[in-house]
Design an enzyme around this catalytic site. Structure first.
Site, PDB file in Angstrom:
ATOM      1  N   ARG A 182     -23.102 -17.760  13.356  1.00  0.00           N
ATOM      2  CA  ARG A 182     -24.542 -17.743  13.052  1.00  0.00           C
ATOM      3  C   ARG A 182     -25.389 -18.489  14.083  1.00  0.00           C
ATOM      4  O   ARG A 182     -26.507 -18.077  14.376  1.00  0.00           O
ATOM      5  CB  ARG A 182     -24.797 -18.359  11.670  1.00  0.00           C
ATOM      6  CG  ARG A 182     -24.300 -17.483  10.532  1.00  0.00           C
ATOM      7  CD  ARG A 182     -24.591 -18.156   9.207  1.00  0.00           C
ATOM      8  NE  ARG A 182     -23.947 -17.441   8.119  1.00  0.00           N
ATOM      9  CZ  ARG A 182     -23.353 -18.040   7.090  1.00  0.00           C
ATOM     10  NH1 ARG A 182     -23.317 -19.369   7.013  1.00  0.00           N
ATOM     11  NH2 ARG A 182     -22.797 -17.321   6.140  1.00  0.00           N
ATOM     12  N   SER A 239     -20.345 -19.150  -7.703  1.00  0.00           N
ATOM     13  CA  SER A 239     -19.799 -18.023  -6.932  1.00  0.00           C
ATOM     14  C   SER A 239     -20.117 -18.156  -5.452  1.00  0.00           C
ATOM     15  O   SER A 239     -19.534 -17.440  -4.634  1.00  0.00           O
ATOM     16  CB  SER A 239     -20.306 -16.674  -7.461  1.00  0.00           C
ATOM     17  OG  SER A 239     -21.710 -16.621  -7.373  1.00  0.00           O
ATOM     18  N   GLY A 240     -21.011 -19.077  -5.092  1.00  0.00           N
ATOM     19  CA  GLY A 240     -21.230 -19.394  -3.685  1.00  0.00           C
ATOM     20  C   GLY A 240     -19.957 -19.922  -3.045  1.00  0.00           C
ATOM     21  O   GLY A 240     -19.805 -19.886  -1.826  1.00  0.00           O
ATOM     22  N   CYS A 280     -25.927 -17.977   2.093  1.00  0.00           N
ATOM     23  CA  CYS A 280     -26.571 -17.508   0.852  1.00  0.00           C
ATOM     24  C   CYS A 280     -27.733 -18.395   0.415  1.00  0.00           C
ATOM     25  O   CYS A 280     -28.719 -17.898  -0.163  1.00  0.00           O
ATOM     26  CB  CYS A 280     -25.540 -17.389  -0.267  1.00  0.00           C
ATOM     27  SG  CYS A 280     -24.470 -18.824  -0.469  1.00  0.00           S
ATOM     28  N   LYS A 326     -26.660 -26.039   7.409  1.00  0.00           N
ATOM     29  CA  LYS A 326     -26.839 -24.592   7.569  1.00  0.00           C
ATOM     30  C   LYS A 326     -28.255 -24.186   7.177  1.00  0.00           C
ATOM     31  O   LYS A 326     -28.887 -23.378   7.869  1.00  0.00           O
ATOM     32  CB  LYS A 326     -25.847 -23.834   6.680  1.00  0.00           C
ATOM     33  CG  LYS A 326     -24.426 -23.832   7.170  1.00  0.00           C
ATOM     34  CD  LYS A 326     -23.550 -23.077   6.180  1.00  0.00           C
ATOM     35  CE  LYS A 326     -22.091 -23.299   6.467  1.00  0.00           C
ATOM     36  NZ  LYS A 326     -21.226 -22.687   5.459  1.00  0.00           N
ATOM     37  N   HIS A 345     -28.515 -18.391  -6.913  1.00  0.00           N
ATOM     38  CA  HIS A 345     -28.966 -19.697  -6.439  1.00  0.00           C
ATOM     39  C   HIS A 345     -30.457 -19.860  -6.740  1.00  0.00           C
ATOM     40  O   HIS A 345     -31.235 -18.895  -6.666  1.00  0.00           O
ATOM     41  CB  HIS A 345     -28.796 -19.809  -4.921  1.00  0.00           C
ATOM     42  CG  HIS A 345     -27.382 -19.920  -4.452  1.00  0.00           C
ATOM     43  ND1 HIS A 345     -26.311 -20.101  -5.287  1.00  0.00           N
ATOM     44  CD2 HIS A 345     -26.878 -19.895  -3.179  1.00  0.00           C
ATOM     45  CE1 HIS A 345     -25.198 -20.175  -4.566  1.00  0.00           C
ATOM     46  NE2 HIS A 345     -25.515 -20.047  -3.283  1.00  0.00           N
ATOM     47  N   ARG A 355      -1.805  -9.623   1.382  1.00  0.00           N
ATOM     48  CA  ARG A 355      -1.586  -9.804  -0.067  1.00  0.00           C
ATOM     49  C   ARG A 355      -2.149  -8.641  -0.865  1.00  0.00           C
ATOM     50  O   ARG A 355      -1.648  -8.324  -1.936  1.00  0.00           O
ATOM     51  CB  ARG A 355      -2.282 -11.093  -0.553  1.00  0.00           C
ATOM     52  CG  ARG A 355      -1.762 -12.379  -0.005  1.00  0.00           C
ATOM     53  CD  ARG A 355      -2.556 -13.563  -0.572  1.00  0.00           C
ATOM     54  NE  ARG A 355      -3.910 -13.672  -0.008  1.00  0.00           N
ATOM     55  CZ  ARG A 355      -4.200 -14.273   1.137  1.00  0.00           C
ATOM     56  NH1 ARG A 355      -3.248 -14.837   1.825  1.00  0.00           N
ATOM     57  NH2 ARG A 355      -5.444 -14.330   1.606  1.00  0.00           N
ATOM     58  N   SER A 356      -3.221  -8.045  -0.381  1.00  0.00           N
ATOM     59  CA  SER A 356      -3.922  -7.009  -1.156  1.00  0.00           C
ATOM     60  C   SER A 356      -3.597  -5.593  -0.683  1.00  0.00           C
ATOM     61  O   SER A 356      -4.106  -4.627  -1.269  1.00  0.00           O
ATOM     62  CB  SER A 356      -5.436  -7.216  -1.045  1.00  0.00           C
ATOM     63  OG  SER A 356      -5.781  -8.498  -1.475  1.00  0.00           O
ATOM     64  N   ALA A 390     -15.223 -12.168  -3.557  1.00  0.00           N
ATOM     65  CA  ALA A 390     -16.432 -12.223  -4.394  1.00  0.00           C
ATOM     66  C   ALA A 390     -17.553 -11.398  -3.755  1.00  0.00           C
ATOM     67  O   ALA A 390     -18.209 -10.587  -4.421  1.00  0.00           O
ATOM     68  CB  ALA A 390     -16.866 -13.684  -4.573  1.00  0.00           C
TER      69      ALA A 390
HETATM   70  N1  LIG Z   1     -19.957 -16.277  -2.101  1.00  0.00           N
HETATM   71  C1  LIG Z   1     -21.152 -16.302  -1.555  1.00  0.00           C
HETATM   72  O1  LIG Z   1     -22.202 -16.506  -2.230  1.00  0.00           O
HETATM   73  C2  LIG Z   1     -21.306 -16.081  -0.085  1.00  0.00           C
HETATM   74  C3  LIG Z   1     -22.583 -15.861   0.400  1.00  0.00           C
HETATM   75  C4  LIG Z   1     -22.780 -15.656   1.770  1.00  0.00           C
HETATM   76  C5  LIG Z   1     -21.694 -15.662   2.603  1.00  0.00           C
HETATM   77  N2  LIG Z   1     -20.451 -15.881   2.103  1.00  0.00           N
HETATM   78  C6  LIG Z   1     -19.344 -15.865   3.065  1.00  0.00           C
HETATM   79  O2  LIG Z   1     -18.665 -14.615   2.922  1.00  0.00           O
HETATM   80  C7  LIG Z   1     -17.273 -14.789   3.208  1.00  0.00           C
HETATM   81  C8  LIG Z   1     -16.460 -14.321   2.006  1.00  0.00           C
HETATM   82  O3  LIG Z   1     -16.794 -15.151   0.899  1.00  0.00           O
HETATM   83  P1  LIG Z   1     -16.296 -14.852  -0.591  1.00  0.00           P
HETATM   84  O4  LIG Z   1     -17.092 -15.770  -1.421  1.00  0.00           O
HETATM   85  O5  LIG Z   1     -16.313 -13.409  -0.886  1.00  0.00           O
HETATM   86  O6  LIG Z   1     -14.751 -15.357  -0.491  1.00  0.00           O
HETATM   87  P2  LIG Z   1     -13.508 -14.986  -1.418  1.00  0.00           P
HETATM   88  O7  LIG Z   1     -13.949 -14.569  -2.777  1.00  0.00           O
HETATM   89  O8  LIG Z   1     -12.570 -16.138  -1.292  1.00  0.00           O
HETATM   90  O9  LIG Z   1     -12.850 -13.692  -0.684  1.00  0.00           O
HETATM   91  C9  LIG Z   1     -12.246 -13.807   0.588  1.00  0.00           C
HETATM   92  C10 LIG Z   1     -11.880 -12.422   1.129  1.00  0.00           C
HETATM   93  O10 LIG Z   1     -11.313 -12.585   2.427  1.00  0.00           O
HETATM   94  C11 LIG Z   1     -10.008 -11.975   2.460  1.00  0.00           C
HETATM   95  N3  LIG Z   1      -9.117 -12.732   3.321  1.00  0.00           N
HETATM   96  C12 LIG Z   1      -8.769 -14.044   3.224  1.00  0.00           C
HETATM   97  N4  LIG Z   1      -7.912 -14.377   4.214  1.00  0.00           N
HETATM   98  C13 LIG Z   1      -7.685 -13.238   4.934  1.00  0.00           C
HETATM   99  C14 LIG Z   1      -6.897 -12.928   6.070  1.00  0.00           C
HETATM  100  N5  LIG Z   1      -6.131 -13.846   6.678  1.00  0.00           N
HETATM  101  N6  LIG Z   1      -6.927 -11.648   6.547  1.00  0.00           N
HETATM  102  C15 LIG Z   1      -7.678 -10.719   5.955  1.00  0.00           C
HETATM  103  N7  LIG Z   1      -8.452 -10.939   4.863  1.00  0.00           N
HETATM  104  C16 LIG Z   1      -8.467 -12.206   4.369  1.00  0.00           C
HETATM  105  C17 LIG Z   1      -9.530 -12.007   1.025  1.00  0.00           C
HETATM  106  O11 LIG Z   1      -8.537 -11.027   0.853  1.00  0.00           O
HETATM  107  P3  LIG Z   1      -7.343 -11.214  -0.258  1.00  0.00           P
HETATM  108  O12 LIG Z   1      -7.966 -10.858  -1.582  1.00  0.00           O
HETATM  109  O13 LIG Z   1      -6.336 -10.225   0.189  1.00  0.00           O
HETATM  110  O14 LIG Z   1      -6.902 -12.634  -0.188  1.00  0.00           O
HETATM  111  C18 LIG Z   1     -10.835 -11.680   0.292  1.00  0.00           C
HETATM  112  O15 LIG Z   1     -11.080 -10.280   0.354  1.00  0.00           O
HETATM  113  C19 LIG Z   1     -17.097 -16.279   3.543  1.00  0.00           C
HETATM  114  O16 LIG Z   1     -17.175 -16.465   4.932  1.00  0.00           O
HETATM  115  C20 LIG Z   1     -18.282 -16.924   2.859  1.00  0.00           C
HETATM  116  O17 LIG Z   1     -18.653 -18.141   3.470  1.00  0.00           O
HETATM  117  C21 LIG Z   1     -20.210 -16.069   0.787  1.00  0.00           C
END
Ligand SMILES: NC(=O)c1ccc[n+]([C@@H]2O[C@H](COP(=O)([O-])OP(=O)(O)OC[C@H]3O[C@@H](n4cnc5c(N)ncnc54)[C@H](OP(=O)(O)O)[C@@H]3O)[C@@H](O)[C@H]2O)c1
Length: 358
Positions: free
Chosen positions: A104, A164-165, A134, A230, A259, A44-45, A18
């Site tokens: 962090r 989406s968080g 976020c 957090k 948010h 996977r990707s 995301a």
């Molecule tokens: N969403 C938010 O609003 C937000 C805001 C601030 C921070 N964050 C943080 O940002 C990070 C990503 O969040 P997201 O919401 O984007 O999560 P997400 O949609 O679940 O995406 C996860 C990503 O990590 C990759 N991944 C998972 N396991 C992996 C592994 N073993 N090796 C390599 N790549 C791997 C996935 O690749 P595949 O597609 O190949 O599985 C995908 O690209 C998290 O730590 C989250 O806490 C999120």
């Protein structure tokens, strides 16, 4: 040090997620400071093609070798993946900007919001710079500007957090639940929404369609959620106020992205609404949108896809002339994640291009 003719190489780890998806859009929109951009995700990707800067780039599986020749790596992956791989990248000379919660609160890792404490990026003993959560990021630019003028003394916050968080899984869950409840009269009897949704609650403990859920993250001591801790810990670290009293309640709402927060902020001395409005209106990265008589206040439906922190409903507290009440909205995937990471990475690119080391 990077030679004057070579632009730094960037790796985006978690490019398919995301945050990663929004990151590729942001990298395509901002002034381009990068040479090669390498896209990385899980095995996977591997082999998928994603578009960045108008060009298709093949996704590589995460391995030690993907960091060869990389100057800066953005990590947009789950905590445990970042905890293992960010030090691996740093050991190979890469400066990591990590979006996860893994580093962090590490005292040797700066937690950076460029508008508030951008200078901290230069002191990074572990070769890692952390990007805040976020929810914290959605309010902290506006709060930082008010703190610089008035001196913050206490914070009481409630969040209204988008699905989406919780990543792609959160968005898919809300979309599926909306399909299950659409066109029904659900929401009129106890448990009817829960029965319609069944086990399909995804990363949330309760149905999020037609509902609000006073929970985000995992259980911490004394009934607090990890997301609430957090917001408290990260706000203190970013603002340099280690003992700031912070009370937070985090709530999930059926919004896809952006948010919102209500903020009660108490300051050292008396505040005025006009003074606060002026600070908010002139702070970089903040927009004042506050005219209730004309129906103007920020909402996620209008704010989504934009970069700034939007602030409305600015009032002086009814019973305390030192406190302000605000309603704040910020896109959790842009400033709340990818944009702040991109801004930090750009600070690093400028520093590395000027020949200063890690
Ligand atoms: N969403 C938010 O609003 C937000 C805001 C601030 C921070 N964050 C943080 O940002 C990070 C990503 O969040 P997201 O919401 O984007 O999560 P997400 O949609 O679940 O995406 C996860 C990503 O990590 C990759 N991944 C998972 N396991 C992996 C592994 N073993 N090796 C390599 N790549 C791997 C996935 O690749 P595949 O597609 O190949 O599985 C995908 O690209 C998290 O730590 C989250 O806490 C999120």
């Amino acid at each position: 040090m990077i030679s004057a003719t070579r632009r730094p190489t960037l790796a985006v780890v978690g490019a398919t997620g995301a945050v990663g998806t929004v990151m590729l859009r942001i990298l395509s929109q901002r002034a381009d400071v990068w040479g090669e951009i390498r896209l990385v995700a899980s095995p996977r990707s591997a082999g998928r093609k994603l578009v960045v800067r108008g060009e298709e780039v093949e996704v590589l599986a995460l391995s030690e070798e993907v960091f060869d020749g990389v100057d800066v790596a953005m990590f947009d992956v789950p905590d445990e993946v970042a905890a293992h791989w960010a030090p691996v990248a740093a050991a190979r000379g890469v400066v990591v900007v990590d979006n996860s919660g893994a580093f962090r609160m590490d005292p040797d890792v700066p937690l950076v919001v460029p508008e508030v404490n951008g200078h901290k990026v230069r002191n990074r003993p572990r070769g890692i710079v952390a990007n805040p959560n976020c929810t914290t990021l959605s309010m902290i630019v506006a709060l930082g500007a008010l703190h610089a003028e008035y001196g913050l003394r206490e914070l009481v916050v409630s969040s209204y957090q988008a699905v989406s968080g919780a990543g792609r899984a959160g968005v898919e869950t809300l979309r599926q639940q909306i399909a299950l409840v659409a066109g029904t009269e659900l929401g009129t009897h106890p448990g009817d929404v829960r029965r319609a949704v069944g086990d399909n609650t995804g990363p949330f403990p309760e149905p999020v369609a037609l509902n609000v859920v006073p929970w985000a993250g995992s259980l911490r001591e004394d009934g607090w959620s990890s997301e609430e801790m957090k917001v408290r810990d990260e706000s203190r670290k970013i603002l340099g106020l280690p003992r700031l009293p912070v009370a937070v309640t985090c709530v999930r709402v059926p919004v896809v992205t952006t948010h919102s927060l209500t903020v009660h902020a108490r300051f050292q001395d008396e505040v005025t609404v006009d003074g606060a409005r002026e600070i908010i209106a002139t702070a970089p990265g903040v927009v004042l949108f506050d005219n209730p008589a004309a129906g103007e206040f920020p909402t996620p439906a209008d704010v989504v896809g934009t970069d700034p922190t939007w602030v409305g409903r600015v009032r002086r507290a009814l019973d305390d002339p030192t406190a302000l009440e605000l309603f704040v909205c910020g896109d959790n995937l842009r400033k709340g994640a990818a944009l702040n990471t991109a801004q930090i990475a750009e600070l690093l690119a400028a520093e590395l291009s000027h020949g200063e080391g890690r």
